[in-house]
Design an enzyme around this catalytic site. Structure first.
Site, PDB file in Angstrom:
ATOM      1  N   ASP A   1      31.742  40.407  34.978  1.00 16.04           N
ATOM      2  CA  ASP A   1      31.521  41.000  33.656  1.00 16.04           C
ATOM      3  C   ASP A   1      32.640  40.733  32.653  1.00 16.04           C
ATOM      4  O   ASP A   1      32.852  41.508  31.725  1.00 16.04           O
ATOM      5  CB  ASP A   1      31.323  42.516  33.817  1.00 16.04           C
ATOM      6  CG  ASP A   1      32.438  43.157  34.651  1.00 16.04           C
ATOM      7  OD1 ASP A   1      33.520  42.551  34.747  1.00 16.04           O
ATOM      8  OD2 ASP A   1      32.220  44.257  35.195  1.00 16.04           O
TER       9      ASP A   1
ATOM     10  N   GLU B   1      27.200  39.228  41.499  1.00 15.71           N
ATOM     11  CA  GLU B   1      27.622  40.616  41.249  1.00 15.71           C
ATOM     12  C   GLU B   1      26.855  41.181  40.042  1.00 15.71           C
ATOM     13  O   GLU B   1      27.415  41.701  39.084  1.00 15.71           O
ATOM     14  CB  GLU B   1      29.139  40.730  41.029  1.00 15.71           C
ATOM     15  CG  GLU B   1      29.664  42.160  41.163  1.00 15.71           C
ATOM     16  CD  GLU B   1      31.161  42.260  40.865  1.00 15.71           C
ATOM     17  OE1 GLU B   1      31.954  42.126  41.816  1.00 15.71           O
ATOM     18  OE2 GLU B   1      31.531  42.471  39.681  1.00 15.71           O
TER      19      GLU B   1
ATOM     20  N   GLU C   1      33.221  45.470  29.425  1.00 16.67           N
ATOM     21  CA  GLU C   1      32.492  44.888  30.566  1.00 16.67           C
ATOM     22  C   GLU C   1      31.065  45.378  30.708  1.00 16.67           C
ATOM     23  O   GLU C   1      30.184  44.638  31.149  1.00 16.67           O
ATOM     24  CB  GLU C   1      33.266  45.147  31.867  1.00 16.67           C
ATOM     25  CG  GLU C   1      34.584  44.385  31.987  1.00 16.67           C
ATOM     26  CD  GLU C   1      35.762  45.069  31.311  1.00 16.67           C
ATOM     27  OE1 GLU C   1      35.559  46.127  30.658  1.00 16.67           O
ATOM     28  OE2 GLU C   1      36.887  44.562  31.421  1.00 16.67           O
TER      29      GLU C   1
ATOM     30  N   HIS D   1      44.788  47.996  34.467  1.00 19.49           N
ATOM     31  CA  HIS D   1      44.700  47.046  33.343  1.00 19.49           C
ATOM     32  C   HIS D   1      43.551  47.305  32.384  1.00 19.49           C
ATOM     33  O   HIS D   1      43.335  46.540  31.447  1.00 19.49           O
ATOM     34  CB  HIS D   1      44.551  45.619  33.874  1.00 19.49           C
ATOM     35  CG  HIS D   1      43.228  45.377  34.548  1.00 19.49           C
ATOM     36  ND1 HIS D   1      42.094  45.057  33.834  1.00 19.49           N
ATOM     37  CD2 HIS D   1      42.849  45.447  35.828  1.00 19.49           C
ATOM     38  CE1 HIS D   1      41.084  44.931  34.673  1.00 19.49           C
ATOM     39  NE2 HIS D   1      41.511  45.167  35.893  1.00 19.49           N
TER      40      HIS D   1
ATOM     41  N   ARG E   1      41.047  48.007  29.451  1.00 20.20           N
ATOM     42  CA  ARG E   1      41.216  48.099  28.001  1.00 20.20           C
ATOM     43  C   ARG E   1      40.972  49.508  27.470  1.00 20.20           C
ATOM     44  O   ARG E   1      41.649  49.943  26.533  1.00 20.20           O
ATOM     45  CB  ARG E   1      40.218  47.171  27.295  1.00 20.20           C
ATOM     46  CG  ARG E   1      40.819  45.864  26.887  1.00 20.20           C
ATOM     47  CD  ARG E   1      39.786  44.853  26.467  1.00 20.20           C
ATOM     48  NE  ARG E   1      40.293  43.536  26.812  1.00 20.20           N
ATOM     49  CZ  ARG E   1      40.880  42.713  25.952  1.00 20.20           C
ATOM     50  NH1 ARG E   1      40.999  43.025  24.685  1.00 20.20           N
ATOM     51  NH2 ARG E   1      41.342  41.551  26.361  1.00 20.20           N
TER      52      ARG E   1
ATOM     53  N   HIS F   1      50.004  43.770  35.799  1.00 20.50           N
ATOM     54  CA  HIS F   1      49.104  42.811  35.134  1.00 20.50           C
ATOM     55  C   HIS F   1      49.828  42.191  33.936  1.00 20.50           C
ATOM     56  O   HIS F   1      50.625  42.858  33.278  1.00 20.50           O
ATOM     57  CB  HIS F   1      47.863  43.600  34.684  1.00 20.50           C
ATOM     58  CG  HIS F   1      46.710  42.752  34.262  1.00 20.50           C
ATOM     59  ND1 HIS F   1      46.703  42.036  33.095  1.00 20.50           N
ATOM     60  CD2 HIS F   1      45.510  42.512  34.852  1.00 20.50           C
ATOM     61  CE1 HIS F   1      45.550  41.396  32.973  1.00 20.50           C
ATOM     62  NE2 HIS F   1      44.805  41.670  34.042  1.00 20.50           N
TER      63      HIS F   1
END
Ligand code: UD1
Ligand code: UDP
Length: 373
Positions: free
Chosen positions: A97, A119, A133, A216, A218, A249
């Site tokens: 995604d 997936e 995502e 990580h 957003r 990250h």
């Protein structure tokens, strides 16, 4: 006639999750294989390509420092579109995604090339959780001609959205293939990076317990990350003998608050992103994992490692239902309370579970592609 499979990916998790299928397809006489990387990630992608021994046929090298979603999207659509005008694979295969996934799917659609989505079917039904995502995978799902759902739940989501059931197959998640392969490699012939992290753990943690951290997302940038870091500060002060090991990250929106708030604490260790076998070795060795990662939620249950997820919702409810994963959100008081409970001498053992597959997902995906019209 051989079918040409064009694997398109760009980030660390996509590389890990597509590697088993790429390696198998290369040894399979039913297929020609093309590997195209967008380079949405640079260092973190290269680390994975190097471990799995995959050399891309095409590398678009599109990452820019602190890239915007729109800028990256337009570069990927243009780059993949140009590529597909000069070569016509039978299938473009995308995984998960990320921006690479939906932008590559759109470019394939513009060129009338069939798309397989690995997936497929994960959903929270909240368009901002995770951001972006949830929408990326919905768009990929609208375009895809064949959907490889990791679980029954993911298949049901797609069917509920009117995707024809005969185009959806439950395969398991390829991350379990990658995990099994890597666990065996670590056991039989550990790569240099695994030995290096084991030496590092011996020198810096010794026999003390440690908690493994990643983060990580957003939607957590800003206040969420401040809370996460403040929680780790507070927990690290509780007990100098418990260590907090955090491979950070490379996104600057993560690096900045983490380094500002967590550097120079004696029992908090900030590391560079680790290669996959080293990270798997740390998942094995830690007491529990504190994360917001999608892949880690899938891997840790099959290693029997408890996972506290710093999010309020998940598109991977199977681990939660199996009692192997717990959502703790991003509020400081909740993270601190739940971590303290995990570290208490009275903490209960968590079940080992593998709701995401048996390690043969790639094999099933290739068989389905060989048959697909
Ligand atoms: C991306 C995906 C996210 C996925 C995550 C896995 C999108 C929108 N986000 O998030 O779904 O869960 O990858 O890690 O697709 N950077 C480097 N080197 C690297 C990687 C990143 O320097 O190897 C820095 C760059 O400044 C880059 C920034 O991180 O611009 C953001 O990278 P990006 O791929 O846009 O977002 P991620 O947060 O990594
Ligand atoms: N991982 C890794 N090294 C690290 C941190 C994570 O190899 O330092 C692996 C982890 O085992 C999992 C994947 O990277 O397979 C998860 O990537 P990430 O959290 O970046 O993305 P997400 O899964 O959330 O999309």
């Amino acid at each position: 006639m051989k079918k040409t499979l064009c694997f398109v990916f760009g980030t660390r998790p996509e590389a890990i999750k597509l590697a088993p299928a790429i390696l198998k397809a290369r040894d399979d006489e039913r297929f020609n294989v093309r590997v195209v990387v967008t380079g949405q990630h640079r260092e973190m992608l290269d680390q994975m390509l190097s471990f799995f021994g995959i050399k891309p046929d095409v590398d678009l090298a599109l990452m820019r420092p602190n890239q915007s979603l729109a800028g990256l999207t337009s570069r990927i659509i243009t780059g993949i579109d140009e590529l597909l005008q000069s070569e016509k694979p039978d299938w473009v295969l995308v995984q998960g995604d990320t921006t690479t996934v939906w932008a590559a799917a759109v470019a394939a659609f513009f060129n009338r090339v069939a798309v397989g989505h690995v997936e497929a079917g994960l959903r929270t039904d909240d368009k901002y959780q995770p951001f972006p995502e949830e929408i990326n995978r919905r768009i990929a799902g609208q375009i895809a001609d064949i959907h490889f759902a990791p679980t029954d739940w993911a298949r049901d989501n797609l069917v509920r959205e009117q995707i024809p059931a005969e185009r959806v197959s439950v395969t398991g998640n390829t991350v379990i293939d990658a995990l099994h392969w890597t666990v065996a490699r670590n056991k039989e012939n550990p790569p240099q990076e695994t030995k290096a992290i084991q030496d590092w753990l011996q020198a810096h943690v010794g026999a003390d317990p440690f908690v493994l951290i990643t983060g990580h997302r957003r939607e957590s940038f800003g206040a969420g990350f401040q809370n996460i870091c403040a929680s780790i500060q507070q927990l690290a002060a509780d007990d100098p003998k418990t260590h907090w090991v955090y491979p950070v990250h490379l996104n600057p929106n993560v690096q900045q608050p983490v380094k500002q708030m967590l550097a120079n604490l004696p029992n908090v260790h900030l590391l560079d992103p680790q290669s996959y076998p080293a990270f798997v070795a740390m998942m094995h060795a830690c007491k529990f994992i504190l994360t917001d990662s999608g892949g880690v939620q899938e891997e840790a249950p099959s290693l029997g490692k408890p996972v506290l997820v710093m999010r309020s919702t998940t598109e991977r409810p199977e681990g939660v239902q199996a009692g192997a994963v717990k959502l703790v959100g991003t509020k400081q008081e909740d993270i601190v309370r739940e971590c303290r409970a995990m570290l208490s001498p009275n903490a209960k053992a968590w079940p080992q579970a593998s709701p995401y597959g048996d390690g043969r997902a790639s094999e099933r995906i290739l068989d389905l592609l060989a048959e697909a019209k």
